[in-house]
Design an enzyme around this catalytic site. Sequence first.
Site, PDB file in Angstrom:
ATOM      1  N   ARG A   1      36.828  44.314  76.712  1.00  8.24           N
ATOM      2  CA  ARG A   1      37.229  44.381  75.182  1.00  8.24           C
ATOM      3  C   ARG A   1      38.062  43.272  74.673  1.00  8.24           C
ATOM      4  O   ARG A   1      37.941  42.713  73.878  1.00  8.24           O
ATOM      5  CB  ARG A   1      37.697  45.835  74.691  1.00  8.24           C
ATOM      6  CG  ARG A   1      38.947  46.317  75.266  1.00  8.24           C
ATOM      7  CD  ARG A   1      39.015  47.859  74.820  1.00  8.24           C
ATOM      8  NE  ARG A   1      38.173  48.679  75.593  1.00  8.24           N
ATOM      9  CZ  ARG A   1      37.532  49.499  75.336  1.00  8.24           C
ATOM     10  NH1 ARG A   1      37.694  49.989  74.107  1.00  8.24           N
ATOM     11  NH2 ARG A   1      36.702  50.183  76.088  1.00  8.24           N
ATOM     12  N   THR A   2      39.072  43.153  75.601  1.00  6.86           N
ATOM     13  CA  THR A   2      40.194  42.075  75.108  1.00  6.86           C
ATOM     14  C   THR A   2      39.583  40.616  75.276  1.00  6.86           C
ATOM     15  O   THR A   2      39.823  39.862  74.452  1.00  6.86           O
ATOM     16  CB  THR A   2      41.319  41.992  76.322  1.00  6.86           C
ATOM     17  OG1 THR A   2      41.812  43.447  76.236  1.00  6.86           O
ATOM     18  CG2 THR A   2      42.404  41.068  75.729  1.00  6.86           C
TER      19      THR A   2
ATOM     20  N   LYS B   1      39.007  28.125  96.296  1.00  8.66           N
ATOM     21  CA  LYS B   1      39.043  27.096  97.407  1.00  8.66           C
ATOM     22  C   LYS B   1      40.407  26.977  97.732  1.00  8.66           C
ATOM     23  O   LYS B   1      40.766  26.098  98.225  1.00  8.66           O
ATOM     24  CB  LYS B   1      38.390  25.967  96.742  1.00  8.66           C
ATOM     25  CG  LYS B   1      36.944  26.051  96.341  1.00  8.66           C
ATOM     26  CD  LYS B   1      36.543  24.902  95.822  1.00  8.66           C
ATOM     27  CE  LYS B   1      34.761  24.890  94.997  1.00  8.66           C
ATOM     28  NZ  LYS B   1      34.741  24.011  93.996  1.00  8.66           N
TER      29      LYS B   1
ATOM     30  N   ARG C   1      44.799  36.548  81.226  1.00  8.81           N
ATOM     31  CA  ARG C   1      45.102  37.882  82.082  1.00  8.81           C
ATOM     32  C   ARG C   1      45.037  37.656  83.527  1.00  8.81           C
ATOM     33  O   ARG C   1      44.312  37.147  84.092  1.00  8.81           O
ATOM     34  CB  ARG C   1      43.885  38.954  81.604  1.00  8.81           C
ATOM     35  CG  ARG C   1      43.998  40.099  82.436  1.00  8.81           C
ATOM     36  CD  ARG C   1      43.262  41.229  81.858  1.00  8.81           C
ATOM     37  NE  ARG C   1      43.709  41.610  80.764  1.00  8.81           N
ATOM     38  CZ  ARG C   1      43.094  42.591  80.114  1.00  8.81           C
ATOM     39  NH1 ARG C   1      42.051  43.565  80.789  1.00  8.81           N
ATOM     40  NH2 ARG C   1      43.512  43.191  78.948  1.00  8.81           N
TER      41      ARG C   1
ATOM     42  N   HIS D   1      51.187  43.398  77.191  1.00  6.00           N
ATOM     43  CA  HIS D   1      50.119  43.236  76.691  1.00  6.00           C
ATOM     44  C   HIS D   1      50.623  43.159  75.185  1.00  6.00           C
ATOM     45  O   HIS D   1      49.956  43.815  74.302  1.00  6.00           O
ATOM     46  CB  HIS D   1      49.297  44.173  77.014  1.00  6.00           C
ATOM     47  CG  HIS D   1      47.684  43.929  76.972  1.00  6.00           C
ATOM     48  ND1 HIS D   1      47.324  42.873  75.993  1.00  6.00           N
ATOM     49  CD2 HIS D   1      46.521  44.776  77.034  1.00  6.00           C
ATOM     50  CE1 HIS D   1      45.824  43.016  75.706  1.00  6.00           C
ATOM     51  NE2 HIS D   1      45.536  44.133  76.490  1.00  6.00           N
TER      52      HIS D   1
HETATM   53  C1  NCD Z   1      44.195  47.867  78.416  1.00  2.00           C
HETATM   54  C2  NCD Z   1      44.516  47.096  79.696  1.00  2.00           C
HETATM   55  O1  NCD Z   1      43.822  46.275  80.411  1.00  2.00           O
HETATM   56  O2  NCD Z   1      45.776  46.933  79.816  1.00  2.00           O
HETATM   57  N1  NCD Z   1      43.276  47.663  78.160  1.00  2.00           N
HETATM   58  C3  NCD Z   1      42.829  47.006  76.881  1.00  2.00           C
HETATM   59  O3  NCD Z   1      43.327  45.798  77.109  1.00  2.00           O
HETATM   60  N2  NCD Z   1      42.101  47.225  76.091  1.00  2.00           N
HETATM   61  C4  NCD Z   1      44.573  49.168  79.036  1.00  2.00           C
HETATM   62  C5  NCD Z   1      43.759  49.575  80.500  1.00  2.00           C
HETATM   63  O4  NCD Z   1      43.392  48.853  81.034  1.00  2.00           O
HETATM   64  O5  NCD Z   1      44.021  51.039  80.344  1.00  2.00           O
END
Ligand code: NCD
Length: 290
Positions: A39-40, A67, A89, A117
């Site tokens: 989703r992100t 590598k 991320r 986050h």
């Molecule tokens: C969260 C994350 O990745 O930190 N999810 C997200 O970004 N939608 C929370 C999770 O992974 O539980």
Amino acid sequence: EHILDESKKYITFNKRKIKKINILEGRTIFNLFFEDSTRTRTSFEVAAKRLGADLINVVVKDSSINKGETLLDTMTTINSMNPDVLIVRHPEEGISKKISESVDASVINAGDGSHEHPTQALLDLFTIQQVHGSLEGCKVAIIGDIMHSRVVRSNIIGLKKLGAEVVLCGPKTLIPKFITEMGVTVSYDLEECLAWCDVAMALRIQLERQGKGTEFFPSLREYHEKFGIKAKHLEAYPQFKIMHPGPINRGVEMESLVADNERAVILDQVTNGVAVRMAILYLLSGGTRI
Ligand code: NCD
């Protein structure tokens, strides 16, 4: 507040049939995801594309990291292509800050380990404002794996700044020792929290960050028994709305009936996420106003 205000325009914009405007035309944005995400990552991609930017997804298993190139080398290499924004991320805490110090592009932290986050917290704040009217005095219970959650840490900062009251709830083993120094209170009693709150935000049990897995509590079944939100709670406490950043483990953080109940705003969070990220990308890239 400025980001939240700016996001409102994009909520309206995203309901249009033609969801594309070229205010970020000619901008180059990289999605650099070193951890699983659906989703992100897609939310940022949709946001960037709707604003007309060029978005490049770097698939980590194909990158030179494999590598032996160091992460900072990869970032400075990408930086030499003159990108405008890097969305990162990564499982290491603090890494996006470190990257931002060695590149010219703006860096957005899309989740760094168990640390923060921020864009998730902003979309959560936006959603709470939408359902509750104001964050001032809003009572938010955050339930689950507080210890390993980056979502909770960013949420506490944002919620407190905008005047909400925050109670954290979960097994003792998953509540960090000094967390009350962030201005929150802790409860180990789910019923008490649900009777009190306007919003119940459930967090996923982060098994991937818990080492061997269930050492923090005896079993997922027991966790659900004590901390899972159930249909009976919806009946007993009719005032609270339900949030979850996703992905949900149905039957662990909440019963399916709860996730699908009309008081759950989990899909609104996803919708709002695109708008909030459009606002953030616009503000960082200095595009023309819509
Ligand atoms: C969260 C994350 O990745 O930190 N999810 C997200 O970004 N939608 C929370 C999770 O992974 O539980």
